[in-house]
Design a protein around this motif. Sequence first.
Motif, short mmCIF file in Angstrom:
data_model
loop_
_atom_site.label_atom_id
_atom_site.label_comp_id
_atom_site.label_asym_id
_atom_site.label_seq_id
_atom_site.Cartn_x
_atom_site.Cartn_y
_atom_site.Cartn_z
N GLN A 349 0.89 -1.23 0.03
CA GLN A 349 -0.07 -0.04 -0.06
C GLN A 349 0.91 1.41 -0.06
O GLN A 349 0.28 2.30 -0.30
N GLN A 350 1.99 1.15 0.12
CA GLN A 350 3.16 2.12 0.17
C GLN A 350 3.87 2.46 -1.13
O GLN A 350 4.20 1.71 -1.93
N ARG A 351 3.95 3.84 -1.43
CA ARG A 351 4.65 4.06 -2.58
C ARG A 351 6.12 3.42 -2.74
O ARG A 351 6.90 3.52 -1.77
N PHE A 352 6.46 2.65 -3.75
CA PHE A 352 7.59 2.28 -4.09
C PHE A 352 7.76 1.10 -3.04
O PHE A 352 9.09 0.45 -2.86
N GLY A 353 6.84 0.47 -2.54
CA GLY A 353 6.66 -0.74 -1.86
C GLY A 353 7.04 -2.06 -2.48
O GLY A 353 7.33 -2.99 -1.88
N LEU A 354 6.86 -1.89 -3.84
CA LEU A 354 6.97 -3.30 -4.66
C LEU A 354 8.25 -2.64 -5.78
O LEU A 354 8.24 -1.82 -6.46
N MET A 371 6.39 -18.66 -7.29
CA MET A 371 6.26 -17.06 -6.99
C MET A 371 5.40 -17.18 -5.86
O MET A 371 5.77 -15.98 -5.05
N GLN A 372 4.71 -17.87 -5.47
CA GLN A 372 3.79 -17.78 -4.41
C GLN A 372 4.68 -17.61 -3.09
O GLN A 372 4.41 -16.85 -2.01
N GLN A 377 7.32 -14.53 1.35
CA GLN A 377 8.27 -13.84 2.25
C GLN A 377 8.51 -12.61 2.16
O GLN A 377 8.86 -11.87 3.02
N GLU A 378 8.27 -11.92 0.70
CA GLU A 378 8.50 -10.46 0.52
C GLU A 378 7.32 -9.62 1.27
O GLU A 378 7.53 -8.42 1.92
N PHE A 379 5.91 -10.06 1.08
CA PHE A 379 4.92 -9.48 1.67
C PHE A 379 4.01 -10.50 2.64
O PHE A 379 3.02 -10.65 1.90
N PRO A 380 4.44 -10.48 3.87
CA PRO A 380 3.96 -11.40 4.72
C PRO A 380 2.40 -10.81 5.03
O PRO A 380 2.21 -9.75 5.23
#
Length: 502
Positions: A349-354, A371-372, A377-380
Motif C-alpha cells: 500500500q506504500q509508494r515504491f513498496g514493490l 512465485m507464491q 516472504q516479501e509481503f507476509p
Amino acid sequence: MTLTTLDEFLQPLAASSETLLELSRALAATFVTLSAESVDQFLPTPISESVLRPERRDYGRFLAIDIGGSNLRVGFVELLDKPVLGSARQGPGPSRQLNRLLEQSWPIRENLKNGNSDSLFAWIGERVAHVVRMGCEAWSLAPDSELPMGVTFSFPMQQKSLAEATLMPMGKGFAVTSKQDLGGQLARGYETHRTADMPPVRIAAIANDAVATLVSFVYQFPAQAGQRASMSLIVGTGCNATIPLKLSSLHESKRPASISVLPGQDIAHVRIAVNTEWSIRGSAPPLRKLGLISRWDTELDQAGEIPGFQPLEYMTAGRYLGELARLIFVDYYTTALRLPIGALPRKLQQRFGLTTTFISHLYPGSKKGPMQQQLKQEFPPEDPSFHWTLDLAETLYRISRAIEVRAAGIIAASTVGLLRCAGEIPDAVPTGGVTVLAVGYTGGCIEHFQNYLADTKSFIDDILDLEFAGQPPARVVLTPCHDGGITGAGILVPAALASYST
C-alpha cells in the motif's frame, strides 16, 4: 477473475509492432526537432567523433569516477599498449584493451540524495581521496604532480568544454539544485580530504553516463568493414542514450564554445557526441498521440518529484517499473476483484513498496523459488482475510510481463528513431551490403528484468522489417558494454589531454 478478463484489464499496456513502427517514425522526427530547439534535451558534449575514434591509441593509468543514480565508483583505468587476448573481463571486442584497478564502490544513501550539494560532494571527495591514497601506496604517486581525473555523471548537465559542466535538475530522487559547477564541487570535496602527501586532482574530462558508455563502447568495439559502433543505450535506474550528431543539427545556442578535436580536423564536418536525455518531457507527445500513456502512468507521474519531467523514463526504467506494477496490481485487486485495499500487506500500500528488482525475479521457474513462496516472504499477509493464492501470484507476474514488454517496445522504437535521426539507417541497402549498427547497452533493468533484452532485440527487428518490407538496409545489434561509466571516464582523460579545443 479469468485470465481473459485480466488481458482486457491490461489492454492499456499493449503495443503492437505496427504501433511501435509509428512510434519510431514519430520519435525520429521529434528527435530532429529536439536537437535543433530543446534546451534541456539533446545536450551537446565537446567530444568530436575523431576523439571517439582516434587513429592512435593512448595508454597509461588514469583516475576515474562514476557518479550514478544508485552508486559511486572510484578507481584507476589502465589503457593497455597491447590488447590481451582471452580475458574473462574483456569488453565487447575479442580482446581486453584495459584494466580496472583499485576500484571501489559505495551505495549513495537516501540522506545524501536528499541533502544539500555540499554534503554530497564532500562525501564523494572523501571516497576519491581514499582511492587516491591507495594509488599512492601502490604506485608511489608524486604529491607535487597533478593527477588528471575523468568524471562520469549520470544526470543532465550543460557543457561548454570537456572539463566543465553545469548541473541541471537531477531527478532520480536527488534534491541537488541546478546551475552548480560540477568540476568545482568535486575539486573542493577532494581538497577537503587531501593530505600533504597526496597529489592534487585536476578535472580533465566530464561526461554523462550515456556519453561515457559510448566512449567505452567505441574504444572497445572492433572496427570492421560493414559494421560500426553507432550509439550507447542505458536502461538501469534511469534511461538514456548517446549518439554522434552533426554539429549543424544543433541550434547555435546549444553548440559548445569549444570542441575537443584532433589536429587537422575540419570543424565544418564535425560530428559530436550528443547526450539525448530522451526520457525528458519533450519525448512525450508521440507517446501520448499513440495512446501509449495509460492512467497508471499518469498516476505514477503525478506522484513523482517533478510531475511531467521524465515520462519515457517512468515507462521504461528500473526506478519506476516496480512502482508501476504496484499501482496496477492494487487497482486490479480493488476495482476488478472488488476487494478492500486494507487487506493487502502494508508494504504493497506504500509508494515504491514493490521494487523492480523483486518483480524481475518473479516468474515461473525462477531461481528465487516458486512465485507464491517469494510473495509470502516479501509481503507476509497481515490481514486474516488475505492470502497469496496462485491466481494472485500469476496476476502480479503477468502485470510485470506486460510492463516489461511495453517498455521493451518503447526502447526499441526509441533506438530505431534515434538511429534514423542521426542518419545511420540508409533508405536502401548499400552497395557493400547490409550495414551492421552496433548499440552498446548497459543497465541492470534491461539485463535482468524479465525478458527485457530479448524483447527489445525482437521489436527492433520487427520495426525494421515492417519499415523496409522485409529487406532492411541495416541490422541493429545490441552488444553489452558493461561498466562503461567508469571505463569511459578513464578513456576520456588521455583523449582530452591529447586533443585541442577549437
